[in-house]
Design an enzyme around this catalytic site. Structure first.
Site, PDB file in Angstrom:
ATOM      1  N   GLY A 224       0.766  -1.246   0.000  1.00  0.00           N
ATOM      2  CA  GLY A 224       0.000   0.000   0.000  1.00  0.00           C
ATOM      3  C   GLY A 224       0.789   1.283   0.000  1.00  0.00           C
ATOM      4  N   GLU A 258       4.549  -6.168   1.810  1.00  0.00           N
ATOM      5  CA  GLU A 258       4.028  -6.647   0.516  1.00  0.00           C
ATOM      6  C   GLU A 258       3.811  -5.517  -0.486  1.00  0.00           C
ATOM      7  OE1 GLU A 258       0.262  -8.177   1.820  1.00  0.00           O
ATOM      8  OE2 GLU A 258       1.124  -9.973   2.692  1.00  0.00           O
ATOM      9  N   GLY A 260       3.513  -3.557  -3.897  1.00  0.00           N
ATOM     10  CA  GLY A 260       3.313  -3.803  -5.320  1.00  0.00           C
ATOM     11  C   GLY A 260       3.645  -2.525  -6.069  1.00  0.00           C
ATOM     12  N   ARG A 261       2.731  -1.583  -5.949  1.00  0.00           N
ATOM     13  CA  ARG A 261       2.865  -0.301  -6.628  1.00  0.00           C
ATOM     14  C   ARG A 261       4.213   0.380  -6.360  1.00  0.00           C
ATOM     15  NH1 ARG A 261      -1.835   2.635  -7.682  1.00  0.00           N
ATOM     16  NH2 ARG A 261      -2.888   1.366  -6.127  1.00  0.00           N
ATOM     17  N   ARG A 297      -6.993   2.347 -15.412  1.00  0.00           N
ATOM     18  CA  ARG A 297      -6.953   3.144 -14.177  1.00  0.00           C
ATOM     19  C   ARG A 297      -7.637   4.507 -14.292  1.00  0.00           C
ATOM     20  NH1 ARG A 297      -4.094   3.151 -10.068  1.00  0.00           N
ATOM     21  NH2 ARG A 297      -3.141   5.122 -10.601  1.00  0.00           N
ATOM     22  N   TYR A 301     -10.608   4.433 -11.602  1.00  0.00           N
ATOM     23  CA  TYR A 301     -10.345   5.156 -10.340  1.00  0.00           C
ATOM     24  C   TYR A 301     -10.208   6.659 -10.551  1.00  0.00           C
ATOM     25  CZ  TYR A 301      -8.305   0.513  -9.150  1.00  0.00           C
ATOM     26  OH  TYR A 301      -8.043  -0.818  -8.956  1.00  0.00           O
ATOM     27  N   CYS A 326     -15.646   2.096 -27.784  1.00  0.00           N
ATOM     28  CA  CYS A 326     -16.976   2.706 -27.828  1.00  0.00           C
ATOM     29  C   CYS A 326     -17.533   2.905 -26.426  1.00  0.00           C
ATOM     30  CB  CYS A 326     -17.909   1.809 -28.614  1.00  0.00           C
ATOM     31  SG  CYS A 326     -17.132   1.173 -30.091  1.00  0.00           S
ATOM     32  N   GLU A 327     -16.883   3.747 -25.633  1.00  0.00           N
ATOM     33  CA  GLU A 327     -17.322   4.075 -24.278  1.00  0.00           C
ATOM     34  C   GLU A 327     -16.877   5.500 -24.008  1.00  0.00           C
ATOM     35  OE1 GLU A 327     -18.722   1.989 -21.909  1.00  0.00           O
ATOM     36  OE2 GLU A 327     -18.426   0.048 -22.884  1.00  0.00           O
ATOM     37  N   TYR A 355      -0.591  -2.117 -12.001  1.00  0.00           N
ATOM     38  CA  TYR A 355      -2.018  -2.137 -12.336  1.00  0.00           C
ATOM     39  C   TYR A 355      -2.278  -1.536 -13.711  1.00  0.00           C
ATOM     40  CZ  TYR A 355      -1.794  -3.045  -7.386  1.00  0.00           C
ATOM     41  OH  TYR A 355      -1.441  -3.578  -6.178  1.00  0.00           O
TER      42      TYR A 355
HETATM   43  C1  LIG Z   1      -2.962  -5.466  -3.461  1.00  0.00           C
HETATM   44  C2  LIG Z   1      -2.293  -5.985  -2.259  1.00  0.00           C
HETATM   45  C3  LIG Z   1      -0.974  -5.600  -1.962  1.00  0.00           C
HETATM   46  C4  LIG Z   1      -0.203  -4.608  -2.788  1.00  0.00           C
HETATM   47  O1  LIG Z   1      -0.753  -3.336  -2.761  1.00  0.00           O
HETATM   48  P1  LIG Z   1       0.086  -2.090  -3.342  1.00  0.00           P
HETATM   49  O2  LIG Z   1      -0.802  -0.938  -3.088  1.00  0.00           O
HETATM   50  O3  LIG Z   1       0.279  -2.340  -4.789  1.00  0.00           O
HETATM   51  O4  LIG Z   1       1.360  -2.018  -2.602  1.00  0.00           O
HETATM   52  C5  LIG Z   1      -0.378  -6.162  -0.853  1.00  0.00           C
HETATM   53  N1  LIG Z   1      -1.027  -7.043  -0.069  1.00  0.00           N
HETATM   54  C6  LIG Z   1      -2.309  -7.431  -0.321  1.00  0.00           C
HETATM   55  C7  LIG Z   1      -2.956  -8.405   0.569  1.00  0.00           C
HETATM   56  C8  LIG Z   1      -2.976  -6.906  -1.422  1.00  0.00           C
HETATM   57  O5  LIG Z   1      -4.230  -7.287  -1.665  1.00  0.00           O
END
Ligand SMILES: *Cc1c(COP(=O)(O)O)cnc(C)c1O
Length: 400
Positions: A224, A258, A260-261, A297, A301, A326-327, A355
């Site tokens: 996150g 964890e 991602g982004r 995205r 969002y 077509c949206e 994403y």
């Molecule tokens: C989506 C997700 C992440 C990664 O979120 P980011 O915002 O991309 O860092 C980590 N843990 C869980 C359980 C998730 O669902």
């Protein structure tokens, strides 16, 4: 980066990822936790290209997976199975079975019912399932409601009282081994305090569990961490790590994180070619060959992505950059300043490494874009562009 050359070589729409940047981001976060045992489990869903995963596995990263498909991807990319976590709000029996057979580090549970299912499946296999439970700390991550997950009104995790009951049950089960706690309060978080608050609540909970001899070894703070798309302020990784560690005094746990982004968002751009311009009344539209199926995205969002026209900077005026789908929701950017464009000009859409491709699809029978990795001045194709034949390949013969 020579975008023009990349666009010519591989055609557009094209996703381009800077693998050196991915490495820097991974190491920055890993080093921030130097003072402790830590495991950075990259969230596969942000960008699941096998080459991206392999690159991170080579650096020593673990992986956070939200489907058995993602677990298999991580294994295929060469991940260490003891560094794979399986999360996700609703896992099927066959997914739980495969995960147990793969002998991964742990399965993050999100409900009591899921725990009971897992226990039955583990019993059938004669295995003891290493588990962690996702606790919903009821903390407001102060992000977009669609990507906020840590409030009691969200579908994710269990409240702390239910969690405690589950840990006690698991400890007494022959087939469950409670080794971790987990929280993940949302995505694109730009304020540190909600994460630290959640870490504090969970650390106290872990002390309570240790007091009744439930020995938690992994303290998973989720992902996150927000990134800069426009003019956001990024959380400092050192403050992030220190803030979390400050809550863990006296606890012998491995911190799991964890992201991602954070790792991939700003490593990626989407290159798209201008098809033509058009004016409706006062409004200027730049039609391009990428669309919401390539990057959803903005539509989903109202996400902002910076854009730039390659090689031109004069006489900018306001326009919407729109795709051929077509949206009305098919746009990549709204009310942005761009110079006059000609057919064939290349537009760079920024910060799309997370994403982006991962959420792309085939709407309007459009094949998905190709993906390219760039590192040390070299570039290489890491996913082919989908052809028409690829798109229809799974549809069964319809006229016999
Ligand atoms: C989506 C997700 C992440 C990664 O979120 P980011 O915002 O991309 O860092 C980590 N843990 C869980 C359980 C998730 O669902």
């Amino acid at each position: 980066m020579d975008y023009k050359n990349l666009a010519q070589t591989y055609k557009t729409p094209l996703y381009v990822y800077d693998f050196d940047y991915i490495q820097t981001r991974y190491l920055t976060l890993k080093n921030a936790f130097n003072a402790r045992k830590s495991l950075i489990c990259y969230a596969v869903k942000a960008n699941s290209n096998l080459s991206v995963l392999k690159h991170l596995a080579n650096l020593g990263a673990g992986f956070d997976c939200v489907s058995i498909g993602e677990v298999k991807r991580a294994l295929l990319a060469g991940a260490n199975k003891y560094q794979i976590i399986f999360s996700g709000v609703g896992k099927r029996d066959d997914e739980l079975k495969d995960a147990l057979e793969s002998d991964i580090l742990m399965i993050n549970l999100e409900s009591e019912a899921e725990m009971k299912r897992l226990e039955i499946i583990a019993k059938d296999l004669g295995k003891k399932a290493r588990i962690s439970i996702r606790i919903n700390p009821d903390v407001d991550a102060k992000t977009h409601p669609y990507i906020s997950t840590g409030l009691n009104e969200n579908k994710f995790g269990v409240d702390i009282n239910t969690g405690k009951k589950m840990y006690i049950y698991a400890k007494n089960s022959e087939y469950l081994d409670p080794v971790g706690v987990h929280f993940h309060i949302g995505s694109q978080i730009t304020e540190l305090s909600p994460i630290i608050e959640a870490a504090g609540i969970l650390a106290e909970f872990v002390r309570e569990l240790k007091a009744i001899e439930i020995d938690i070894k992994f303290f998973d703070v989720g992902g996150g961490i927000g990134v800069i798309y426009d003019n956001e302020k990024e959380i400092d990784t050192y403050d992030y790590a220190q803030g979390i560690l400050s809550k863990l005094n006296g606890l012998d746990v491995t911190v799991v994180c964890e992201p991602g982004r954070f790792i991939v968002a700003n490593a990626g751009v989407l290159l798209t070619s201008v098809l033509y311009e058009k004016f409706n009344k006062q409004k200027r539209f730049v039609m391009v060959d990428a669309a919401m199926n390539d990057l959803i995205r903005p539509s989903l969002y109202e996400a902002f992505h910076g854009v730039e026209l390659v090689g031109k900077s004069k006489d900018e005026s306001s326009c919407d950059i729109v795709g051929p789908i077509c949206e009305s929701g098919d746009f990549l950017a709204k009310n942005v300043m761009l110079p006059a464009c000609e057919s064939g000009d290349i537009i760079v859409v920024k910060s799309v490494g997370a994403y982006g491709f991962a959420m792309s699809g085939n709407y309007n029978t459009r094949g998905r874009a190709a993906e390219v990795a760039v590192s040390g001045g070299e570039h290489r194709l890491i996913r082919k562009r989908e052809s028409f034949e690829d798109v229809v390949a799974l549809e069964l013969e319809f006229m016999k």
